[in-house]
Design a protein around this motif. Sequence first.
Motif, PDB file in Angstrom:
ATOM      1  N   GLN A 194       0.722  -1.759   0.546  1.00 53.82           N
ATOM      2  CA  GLN A 194       0.162   0.368  -0.033  1.00 53.82           C
ATOM      3  C   GLN A 194       1.076   1.062   0.290  1.00 53.82           C
ATOM      4  OE1 GLN A 194      -3.544  -0.232  -0.482  1.00 53.82           O
ATOM      5  NE2 GLN A 194      -3.182   2.884  -0.530  1.00 53.82           N
ATOM      6  N   THR A 195       2.165   1.271   0.787  1.00 50.64           N
ATOM      7  CA  THR A 195       2.531   2.899   1.024  1.00 50.64           C
ATOM      8  C   THR A 195       3.601   2.797  -0.743  1.00 50.64           C
ATOM      9  OG1 THR A 195       3.381   1.883   3.094  1.00 50.64           O
ATOM     10  CG2 THR A 195       5.173   3.326   1.577  1.00 50.64           C
ATOM     11  N   LEU A 196       4.104   1.879  -1.629  1.00 51.72           N
ATOM     12  CA  LEU A 196       4.532   1.792  -2.463  1.00 51.72           C
ATOM     13  C   LEU A 196       3.070   1.942  -3.749  1.00 51.72           C
ATOM     14  CD1 LEU A 196       6.773  -1.214  -2.954  1.00 51.72           C
ATOM     15  CD2 LEU A 196       7.297   0.585  -2.895  1.00 51.72           C
ATOM     16  N   ARG A 197       2.081   2.214  -4.111  1.00 51.09           N
ATOM     17  CA  ARG A 197       1.405   2.356  -4.246  1.00 51.09           C
ATOM     18  C   ARG A 197       0.708   3.762  -4.560  1.00 51.09           C
ATOM     19  NH1 ARG A 197      -2.444  -1.513  -2.742  1.00 51.09           N
ATOM     20  NH2 ARG A 197      -1.692  -3.542  -2.603  1.00 51.09           N
ATOM     21  N   ASN A 198       0.293   4.092  -2.948  1.00 44.56           N
ATOM     22  CA  ASN A 198       0.344   5.376  -2.420  1.00 44.56           C
ATOM     23  C   ASN A 198       1.653   6.167  -3.214  1.00 44.56           C
ATOM     24  OD1 ASN A 198      -1.857   4.608  -0.918  1.00 44.56           O
ATOM     25  ND2 ASN A 198      -1.165   5.205   0.962  1.00 44.56           N
TER      26      ASN A 198
ATOM     27  N   VAL B 114       4.397  10.357  -6.869  1.00 46.06           N
ATOM     28  CA  VAL B 114       5.355  10.435  -8.155  1.00 46.06           C
ATOM     29  C   VAL B 114       4.173  10.287  -9.639  1.00 46.06           C
ATOM     30  CG1 VAL B 114       6.706   9.767 -10.054  1.00 46.06           C
ATOM     31  CG2 VAL B 114       6.659   9.295  -7.293  1.00 46.06           C
ATOM     32  N   ASN B 115       3.016   9.778 -10.075  1.00 50.29           N
ATOM     33  CA  ASN B 115       2.290  10.531 -11.204  1.00 50.29           C
ATOM     34  C   ASN B 115       1.692  11.820 -11.076  1.00 50.29           C
ATOM     35  OD1 ASN B 115       3.254   8.091 -12.742  1.00 50.29           O
ATOM     36  ND2 ASN B 115       1.503   6.843 -11.555  1.00 50.29           N
ATOM     37  N   ILE B 116       1.694  12.113 -10.019  1.00 56.55           N
ATOM     38  CA  ILE B 116       0.328  13.354  -9.573  1.00 56.55           C
ATOM     39  C   ILE B 116       1.930  14.344  -9.978  1.00 56.55           C
ATOM     40  CG2 ILE B 116      -0.257  15.073  -8.186  1.00 56.55           C
ATOM     41  CD1 ILE B 116      -1.823  12.444  -6.852  1.00 56.55           C
ATOM     42  N   TYR B 117       3.223  14.395  -9.610  1.00 52.08           N
ATOM     43  CA  TYR B 117       3.903  15.221  -9.537  1.00 52.08           C
ATOM     44  C   TYR B 117       4.355  14.896 -11.285  1.00 52.08           C
ATOM     45  CZ  TYR B 117       4.321  15.766  -4.659  1.00 52.08           C
ATOM     46  OH  TYR B 117       4.154  16.828  -3.352  1.00 52.08           O
ATOM     47  N   LYS B 118       4.064  14.218 -11.904  1.00 47.94           N
ATOM     48  CA  LYS B 118       4.740  13.911 -13.038  1.00 47.94           C
ATOM     49  C   LYS B 118       3.768  14.867 -13.824  1.00 47.94           C
ATOM     50  CE  LYS B 118       5.720  10.706 -16.247  1.00 47.94           C
ATOM     51  NZ  LYS B 118       6.428   9.645 -17.338  1.00 47.94           N
ATOM     52  N   ASN B 119       2.409  14.767 -13.801  1.00 46.86           N
ATOM     53  CA  ASN B 119       1.749  15.461 -14.723  1.00 46.86           C
ATOM     54  C   ASN B 119       1.855  16.975 -13.692  1.00 46.86           C
ATOM     55  OD1 ASN B 119       0.443  13.070 -15.290  1.00 46.86           O
ATOM     56  ND2 ASN B 119      -0.992  13.241 -14.139  1.00 46.86           N
TER      57      ASN B 119
END
Length: 84
Positions: free
Chosen positions: A33-37, A42-47
């Motif tokens: 779950q920590t890795l998923r979060n 990371v995806n949010i910051y990449k966007n």
Amino acid sequence: MNDTLILLISNTLTAVAGWFVGRKRQQAETDNQTLRNLELAVNIYKNLIDDLKEEIHQLNLKIQELERKVDELHAENKKLKANL
């Protein structure tokens, strides 16, 4: 009495083994779950970075256009001063 003692020991060992296995599984699920979060973050910051790059590109184009206009106005101003 002997059978009761063996039964008590086996139940205790089973409970302890179950606790260790359950604890290990719970820790693995927590790590997943920590890795998923982390992946979501990371995806949010990449966007956000991609959006900011595009905005910077657009602003750079606008700056270049404004610089060109300023140069044209300087040339026009210089021409008008020369005609006086």
